[in-house]
Design an enzyme around this catalytic site. Structure first.
Site, PDB file in Angstrom:
ATOM      1  N   GLY A  16      23.560  31.348   7.558  1.00  0.00           N
ATOM      2  CA  GLY A  16      23.230  31.201   6.069  1.00  0.00           C
ATOM      3  C   GLY A  16      21.727  29.856   5.873  1.00  0.00           C
ATOM      4  N   THR A  41      26.320  36.123   2.006  1.00  0.00           N
ATOM      5  CA  THR A  41      25.026  35.863   1.260  1.00  0.00           C
ATOM      6  C   THR A  41      23.932  35.155   2.491  1.00  0.00           C
ATOM      7  OG1 THR A  41      26.164  33.804   1.732  1.00  0.00           O
ATOM      8  CG2 THR A  41      25.672  34.732  -1.187  1.00  0.00           C
ATOM      9  N   GLY A  42      24.676  34.618   4.141  1.00  0.00           N
ATOM     10  CA  GLY A  42      24.244  34.958   4.726  1.00  0.00           C
ATOM     11  C   GLY A  42      23.271  35.884   4.697  1.00  0.00           C
ATOM     12  N   ASP A  62      34.974  37.158   8.135  1.00  0.00           N
ATOM     13  CA  ASP A  62      35.220  37.070   7.025  1.00  0.00           C
ATOM     14  C   ASP A  62      35.869  35.893   6.730  1.00  0.00           C
ATOM     15  OD1 ASP A  62      35.590  35.821   4.745  1.00  0.00           O
ATOM     16  OD2 ASP A  62      35.213  37.465   4.238  1.00  0.00           O
ATOM     17  N   LEU A  84      31.033  25.892   7.702  1.00  0.00           N
ATOM     18  CA  LEU A  84      29.177  26.163   6.351  1.00  0.00           C
ATOM     19  C   LEU A  84      29.740  27.393   5.835  1.00  0.00           C
ATOM     20  CD1 LEU A  84      28.262  23.593   8.457  1.00  0.00           C
ATOM     21  CD2 LEU A  84      26.000  24.486   7.743  1.00  0.00           C
ATOM     22  N   TYR A 156      33.957  27.120  -7.045  1.00  0.00           N
ATOM     23  CA  TYR A 156      33.335  26.372  -6.099  1.00  0.00           C
ATOM     24  C   TYR A 156      33.713  24.888  -5.836  1.00  0.00           C
ATOM     25  CZ  TYR A 156      29.582  25.289  -3.281  1.00  0.00           C
ATOM     26  OH  TYR A 156      28.703  24.201  -1.803  1.00  0.00           O
ATOM     27  N   THR A 186      19.746  20.653  -1.413  1.00  0.00           N
ATOM     28  CA  THR A 186      18.950  20.916  -0.366  1.00  0.00           C
ATOM     29  C   THR A 186      17.847  22.156  -0.465  1.00  0.00           C
ATOM     30  OG1 THR A 186      20.953  19.576   1.371  1.00  0.00           O
ATOM     31  CG2 THR A 186      18.942  20.914   2.382  1.00  0.00           C
ATOM     32  N   ARG A 197      18.040  29.678  -6.752  1.00  0.00           N
ATOM     33  CA  ARG A 197      18.477  27.666  -7.496  1.00  0.00           C
ATOM     34  C   ARG A 197      17.184  27.470  -7.379  1.00  0.00           C
ATOM     35  NH1 ARG A 197      22.747  25.861  -3.598  1.00  0.00           N
ATOM     36  NH2 ARG A 197      22.867  24.676  -4.929  1.00  0.00           N
TER      37      ARG A 197
HETATM   38  N1  UDP Z   1      17.303  25.427 -12.999  1.00  0.00           N
HETATM   39  C1  UDP Z   1      16.404  25.726 -13.883  1.00  0.00           C
HETATM   40  N2  UDP Z   1      15.652  26.834 -13.244  1.00  0.00           N
HETATM   41  C2  UDP Z   1      16.267  28.100 -12.389  1.00  0.00           C
HETATM   42  C3  UDP Z   1      17.236  27.369 -11.635  1.00  0.00           C
HETATM   43  C4  UDP Z   1      17.993  26.214 -11.709  1.00  0.00           C
HETATM   44  O1  UDP Z   1      15.301  24.774 -13.870  1.00  0.00           O
HETATM   45  O2  UDP Z   1      15.346  28.712 -12.635  1.00  0.00           O
HETATM   46  C5  UDP Z   1      18.161  24.149 -13.432  1.00  0.00           C
HETATM   47  C6  UDP Z   1      19.543  23.998 -13.132  1.00  0.00           C
HETATM   48  O3  UDP Z   1      20.077  24.613 -14.423  1.00  0.00           O
HETATM   49  C7  UDP Z   1      19.754  23.089 -12.936  1.00  0.00           C
HETATM   50  C8  UDP Z   1      18.796  22.432 -11.674  1.00  0.00           C
HETATM   51  O4  UDP Z   1      17.483  23.407 -12.046  1.00  0.00           O
HETATM   52  O5  UDP Z   1      19.949  22.371 -13.538  1.00  0.00           O
HETATM   53  C9  UDP Z   1      19.452  22.668 -10.369  1.00  0.00           C
HETATM   54  O6  UDP Z   1      19.566  24.079 -10.525  1.00  0.00           O
HETATM   55  P1  UDP Z   1      20.510  24.813  -8.494  1.00  0.00           P
HETATM   56  O7  UDP Z   1      21.012  25.754  -9.469  1.00  0.00           O
HETATM   57  O8  UDP Z   1      19.398  24.781  -7.788  1.00  0.00           O
HETATM   58  O9  UDP Z   1      21.189  23.411  -8.390  1.00  0.00           O
HETATM   59  P2  UDP Z   1      23.010  23.267  -9.141  1.00  0.00           P
HETATM   60  O10 UDP Z   1      22.571  23.053 -10.234  1.00  0.00           O
HETATM   61  O11 UDP Z   1      24.115  23.496  -7.670  1.00  0.00           O
HETATM   62  O12 UDP Z   1      22.423  21.630  -8.148  1.00  0.00           O
END
Ligand code: UDP
Length: 339
Positions: A16, A41-42, A62, A84, A156, A186, A197
């Site tokens: 990953g 996902t890795g 797995d 991880l 999760y 991260t 993300r």
């Molecule tokens: N987010 C966003 N646009 C995107 C992806 C995520 O505004 O295209 C927002 C999401 O709603 C969250 C923050 O960015 O408030 C971080 O999201 P991410 O999925 O990276 O991590 P996590 O929510 O697990 O902290």
């Protein structure tokens, strides 16, 4: 397995984003590494450069289904196990919530039993998600969190909370020596472009000149840690002679809004992408920032990479991936020496 005379370190989830950087760092320090990954996902390409190394083995499996025999029956005892193995981005961990929950609960149980059988230390990759949508800010390890146990993030969050409980039960019963790192957001090279993300989405969108997706009004905050810093923290925690009692936050306490992150990426890429606002996902935490006093005291650790340096390295990596030349060359010191 190759080179059976040396002690082994197992990295579950080693192909990953974080796992592959950890494998690199462990091998650079002279360890012999077994990488176990289901490739849900890795990605094989994350560790492809290691496959010819004598100190590296890649095993597909797995942890929910059990630990592959070649690892369980290894003649050379495992010295350390990093767990991880779990999808970590909301769209990926929500795609198969049953499997996500089992990965944390059954998978961690299987690795703890492996640690018990081999007398190995186990480091569990836990998460800031155990704090849910926190009412205490910044988050200290003593805070029990504000998690919705029935919402779409629960597979999760609650899975990781159960995994922590299992780890500390094994420790209380003297069955395994555990360390639990609560990892905050991260980012860095090798994030998957389709990870969903915020950093990977915004950087790839900015580089492509595509609309930038901002969820909600962009006022929610996160604190982003560069991957090389995070890996140093994990290895420091594993290296402690005495396991600390309780979990340790590992993350960067520099907090910013999603809108601020978007502005910085747009400025660094020179992109003219427009913003497009989308609904805030259910149970999306409003604020998140680690209190890292414990990591500072116990490990002498704190992140060293500024957001500017880290974003430059990340943008350069995504630009290379996409074959674009929009950004300046990657900073060599970061990209080659520490990643
Ligand atoms: N987010 C966003 N646009 C995107 C992806 C995520 O505004 O295209 C927002 C999401 O709603 C969250 C923050 O960015 O408030 C971080 O999201 P991410 O999925 O990276 O991590 P996590 O929510 O697990 O902290």
């Amino acid at each position: 397995m190759k080179n059976a005379q040396r002690d082994l370190v197992l990295v579950a989830g080693g192909a990953g984003f974080l796992g592959s950087h950890l494998c690199d760092a462990l091998i650079a320090k002279g360890n012999r590494v077994v990488c176990l990954d289901s490739f849900r996902t890795g990605r094989r390409r994350n560790v492809h450069h290691l496959e010819g190394e004598a100190a590296f083995d890649l095993v597909e499996g797995d942890i929910v289904r059990g630990i592959p025999t070649s690892i369980r029956r290894s003649e050379v005892p495992l010295r350390a196990i990093y767990n991880l193995a779990c999808p970590a981005s909301p769209p990926h961990y929500q795609a198969d919530p049953e499997h996500t929950m089992l990965t944390s609960v059954l998978g961690t149980r299987n690795l703890l039993r492996l640690a018990e059988a081999h007398g190995a230390r186990l480091l569990q990759a836990s998460t800031s998600e155990v704090y849910g949508d926190p009412e205490i800010h910044p988050q200290r390890e003593g805070y029990w969190g504000n998690v919705n146990p029935t919402g779409p993030r629960a597979c999760y969050d609650e899975g990781k909370r159960a995994a922590e409980a299992l780890c500390f039960d094994f420790e209380r019963l003297g069955r395994a020596e555990v360390r639990v790192a609560r990892i905050f957001n991260t980012y860095g090279p090798r994030m998957a472009a389709d990870d969903g993300r915020v950093v990977s989405n915004v950087v790839t969108q900015a580089l492509a000149g595509a609309p930038i997706t901002v969820y909600g009004d962009g006022s929610q905050t996160r604190s982003f840690c560069y991957v090389a810093d995070l890996i140093e923290g994990l290895m420091g925690l594993m290296a402690l002679d005495r396991a600390p009692s309780g979990p340790v936050n590992i993350g960067n306490p520099e907090e910013l809004t999603v809108s601020d992150l978007v502005d910085r990426v747009l400025a660094r890429t020179g992109s003219s992408s427009q913003l497009t606002y989308r609904p805030l996902p259910v149970d999306d935490p409003r604020r998140r920032r680690p209190d890292i006093s414990r990591a500072r005291e116990l490990l002498g650790w704190a992140p060293r990479t500024s957001l500017q340096e880290g974003l430059e390295a990340t943008i350069a990596w995504f630009a290379d991936e996409a074959g674009t030349t929009r950004v300046a060359a990657r900073p060599a010191a970061l990209a080659s020496a520490r990643v």
